[in-house]
Design an enzyme around this catalytic site. Sequence first.
Site, PDB file in Angstrom:
ATOM      1  N   LYS A  39       0.205   7.050  -1.207  1.00 31.70           N
ATOM      2  CA  LYS A  39      -1.002   7.299  -0.416  1.00 31.70           C
ATOM      3  C   LYS A  39      -2.212   7.037  -1.315  1.00 31.70           C
ATOM      4  O   LYS A  39      -2.479   7.796  -2.245  1.00 31.70           O
ATOM      5  CB  LYS A  39      -1.030   8.733   0.118  1.00 31.70           C
TER       6      LYS A  39
ATOM      7  N   GLU B 245       5.738   5.516   1.148  1.00 29.58           N
ATOM      8  CA  GLU B 245       4.698   4.704   0.506  1.00 29.58           C
ATOM      9  C   GLU B 245       3.730   5.571  -0.286  1.00 29.58           C
ATOM     10  O   GLU B 245       3.557   6.753   0.023  1.00 29.58           O
ATOM     11  CB  GLU B 245       3.898   3.947   1.575  1.00 29.58           C
TER      12      GLU B 245
ATOM     13  N   LYS C 250       2.400  12.592   6.136  1.00 32.91           N
ATOM     14  CA  LYS C 250       1.843  12.580   4.779  1.00 32.91           C
ATOM     15  C   LYS C 250       2.214  13.859   4.043  1.00 32.91           C
ATOM     16  O   LYS C 250       2.381  14.925   4.652  1.00 32.91           O
ATOM     17  CB  LYS C 250       0.336  12.372   4.814  1.00 32.91           C
TER      18      LYS C 250
ATOM     19  N   ARG D 297      -1.977  10.772  16.339  1.00 37.92           N
ATOM     20  CA  ARG D 297      -1.357  11.381  15.165  1.00 37.92           C
ATOM     21  C   ARG D 297       0.050  11.774  15.575  1.00 37.92           C
ATOM     22  O   ARG D 297       0.231  12.673  16.379  1.00 37.92           O
ATOM     23  CB  ARG D 297      -2.186  12.602  14.752  1.00 37.92           C
TER      24      ARG D 297
ATOM     25  N   ARG E   5      -9.781   2.926   4.380  1.00 37.22           N
ATOM     26  CA  ARG E   5      -8.864   2.212   5.261  1.00 37.22           C
ATOM     27  C   ARG E   5      -9.563   0.976   5.821  1.00 37.22           C
ATOM     28  O   ARG E   5     -10.720   1.053   6.235  1.00 37.22           O
ATOM     29  CB  ARG E   5      -8.454   3.129   6.402  1.00 37.22           C
TER      30      ARG E   5
ATOM     31  N   GLU F 175      -5.297  -0.193   2.586  1.00 40.39           N
ATOM     32  CA  GLU F 175      -6.291   0.680   1.970  1.00 40.39           C
ATOM     33  C   GLU F 175      -7.012  -0.144   0.905  1.00 40.39           C
ATOM     34  O   GLU F 175      -6.377  -0.722   0.026  1.00 40.39           O
ATOM     35  CB  GLU F 175      -5.555   1.888   1.358  1.00 40.39           C
TER      36      GLU F 175
ATOM     37  N   ARG G 289     -11.876   2.994   9.238  1.00 41.10           N
ATOM     38  CA  ARG G 289     -11.070   3.952  10.003  1.00 41.10           C
ATOM     39  C   ARG G 289     -11.800   4.364  11.278  1.00 41.10           C
ATOM     40  O   ARG G 289     -11.207   4.606  12.296  1.00 41.10           O
ATOM     41  CB  ARG G 289     -10.830   5.178   9.122  1.00 41.10           C
TER      42      ARG G 289
HETATM   43  P1  ATP Z   1      -6.717  12.031   4.777  1.00 42.24           P
HETATM   44  O1  ATP Z   1      -8.020  12.740   4.596  1.00 42.24           O
HETATM   45  O2  ATP Z   1      -5.510  12.807   4.329  1.00 42.24           O
HETATM   46  O3  ATP Z   1      -6.715  10.618   4.307  1.00 42.24           O
HETATM   47  P2  ATP Z   1      -7.035  11.152   7.463  1.00 42.24           P
HETATM   48  O4  ATP Z   1      -7.199  12.049   8.640  1.00 42.24           O
HETATM   49  O5  ATP Z   1      -8.180  10.308   7.036  1.00 42.24           O
HETATM   50  O6  ATP Z   1      -6.476  12.034   6.302  1.00 42.24           O
HETATM   51  P3  ATP Z   1      -4.369  10.442   8.077  1.00 42.24           P
HETATM   52  O7  ATP Z   1      -3.939   9.560   9.151  1.00 42.24           O
HETATM   53  O8  ATP Z   1      -4.076  11.870   8.236  1.00 42.24           O
HETATM   54  O9  ATP Z   1      -5.889  10.148   7.784  1.00 42.24           O
HETATM   55  O10 ATP Z   1      -3.680   9.998   6.716  1.00 42.24           O
HETATM   56  C1  ATP Z   1      -3.424   8.683   6.517  1.00 42.24           C
HETATM   57  C2  ATP Z   1      -4.602   8.042   5.791  1.00 42.24           C
HETATM   58  O11 ATP Z   1      -4.211   7.760   4.469  1.00 42.24           O
HETATM   59  C3  ATP Z   1      -4.948   6.724   6.409  1.00 42.24           C
HETATM   60  O12 ATP Z   1      -6.034   6.856   7.311  1.00 42.24           O
HETATM   61  C4  ATP Z   1      -5.268   5.820   5.235  1.00 42.24           C
HETATM   62  O13 ATP Z   1      -6.664   5.723   5.051  1.00 42.24           O
HETATM   63  C5  ATP Z   1      -4.688   6.507   4.036  1.00 42.24           C
HETATM   64  N1  ATP Z   1      -3.579   5.798   3.392  1.00 42.24           N
HETATM   65  C6  ATP Z   1      -3.465   5.581   2.074  1.00 42.24           C
HETATM   66  N2  ATP Z   1      -2.331   4.955   1.775  1.00 42.24           N
HETATM   67  C7  ATP Z   1      -1.677   4.765   2.945  1.00 42.24           C
HETATM   68  C8  ATP Z   1      -0.422   4.159   3.282  1.00 42.24           C
HETATM   69  N3  ATP Z   1       0.382   3.639   2.365  1.00 42.24           N
HETATM   70  N4  ATP Z   1      -0.076   4.143   4.583  1.00 42.24           N
HETATM   71  C9  ATP Z   1      -0.884   4.673   5.529  1.00 42.24           C
HETATM   72  N5  ATP Z   1      -2.071   5.247   5.269  1.00 42.24           N
HETATM   73  C10 ATP Z   1      -2.474   5.297   3.990  1.00 42.24           C
END
Ligand code: ATP
Length: 592
Positions: free
Chosen positions: A252, A250, A425, A419, A257, A304, A274
Amino acid sequence: MLFQETADYYNRLEGISSRLEMIDVLTELFKKTKKNEIRNTIYMTTGLLAPPFAGVDIGIAEKLAEEAIATATGSEKQKVEESFKKTGDLGKTAEQFIANTKLRRMSKEKFEINEVFETLHKIATTSGEGSKDAKIKMLANLLAASSPLEARYIVRFALGQLRLGAGDATILEALSKAETGERTFKARLEEAYNICSDLGLVGETLMKEGTKGVEDFRVTLFNPIRPALAERLPTAEEILERMHGKAAVESKYDGLRAQVHVDKKNKKVEIFSRRLERLTEMFPEIVNAALKEINAQSAIIEGEAIAYDEATKQFHPFQETIQRKRKHGVEEKSQELPLHLFAFDILYLNGESYLKKRYEERRKTLERIVKGDGTIRFSDMIIATKPKEMERYFEEMVEDGLEGIVAKDLDAPYIAGARKFSWIKMKRSYKGELSDTVDLVIVGYYVGKGIRAEFGFGGLLAAVYNEKTDMYETITRIGTGFSEENMKMFKKTLEKIKSGKKPARVSSIVEPDYWVEPKYVVTVRADEITKSPMHTAGRHAEGEEEVGYALRFPRIVSNGIREDKSADEATTTKEIIEMFKQQRKTKVGEEA
Ligand code: ATP
């Protein structure tokens, strides 16, 4: 239980220096707490009046508390102010004033923890005209009937400065020990916590319904589910290998969130961030869309939220999306720059939890119940079986200005609050630098030399979070990347959470000029991860190594503090070790 006893426990907690001791004291406290008090005791011990998502903020201002202390003790306000200047802690000031007052204990009766909690709750929720005076009066009455030690904690709590340092994992472990005698039941408590985000409710369920009650715990609409998080890997090959040769990939999106809970019958919608804060009022267009575009009686979907221009097919930068965080002008903003929700998961449908269902089934259900052409869209997705396909898709996304991709295991359930490699990612990488930024917890700061002495700020001591031990382990000292404005902000913010000694859950060899309560998260970029004897991150994690991990050339990239993450959501020790391994592999690859 009398609040005096609770205050005695708080006093003990303040004096200890190790996490294990902290668990012992909390276990004792929970054992003594009655079934009908456990919920409030847990909230109170974590400095809250309700679960965080309920948004009940006591937020008493210092001036107001000063007035309450003066009224309660028949003292002049100016005297209270002078004392506060000396102690730097209104809790201590209240304690001294109560100890010295001639009006000692208007009523000699002692109060129970629930009474104190309810009064504080009432103070927090009183609003409207005349509420300021009413709050002062209630707080003053409470203080007038308090012992000096009780007054110390009541005032600190009311100011939002209780800071006993017990994190969620520590509370859960102590609950497990208090009720079962073992720490092993913590894992089940954590599962329940992950689906309701309410420590008080989990504790109460355990005490009232026993371990069975916790095992039967269910998803409840309007209780946010703690979000699933993604691991990171640097190449498409590695991602596909982890996902057994086939994955959903998908886009990003770099937005906010949002977990959307909807109950059609009662026309009720709530949106959580989040960090599980209620954001409902910030997103009127998504609230409307949830009622119109989701075809179900009730559902929890996740996506998102991001500002997207339909005409140009352009995404707006994150900064523009989060302008909404300011409460004013939401309506206008929603007209001017409407947000879309790019939905990527469904966690609950018509009374049934979808957490255990496979990704593929969840995605199909999501596409069945949402139209997908209005305010709510689906996250863009392809199925990849070859690294080349994934890479091409990744390049396309980056070209479109997106952050990268999130690959998802087609067979995996939704793993709340963790996690795991079911989501991986891959983000744009930067040559000669770590391929991803890290989010670190500030545990101390330096006052600085030369020109920086002027600001009283010379840098930060920062740590990662070790999930296994529930400790913060230092990884770097950050001395560069601060603007003047930033330095002033850090000084002002950190001064308020200074601590006289190393907090019990911080593990460190180095000593900053000032320790601070682990609370704030900053995003940091570095050139690489190295091994270092100076830091505790990952020490002893693999084998008996006496060295930890450190960052080389760290610099702040976030414009100050990252508001959407709490300390326990910082980058973990495990992630650092993974990133270190990846970095070595990439280097070997480059040299070959
Ligand atoms: P980052 O700063 O990289 O967003 P994070 O620690 O906030 O990291 P992670 O769980 O590592 O969060 O990365 C997933 C994040 O990416 C999710 O919290 C979400 O906000 C965002 N996101 C964007 N697009 C998507 C998607 N298609 N599926 C899941 N998460 C997504």
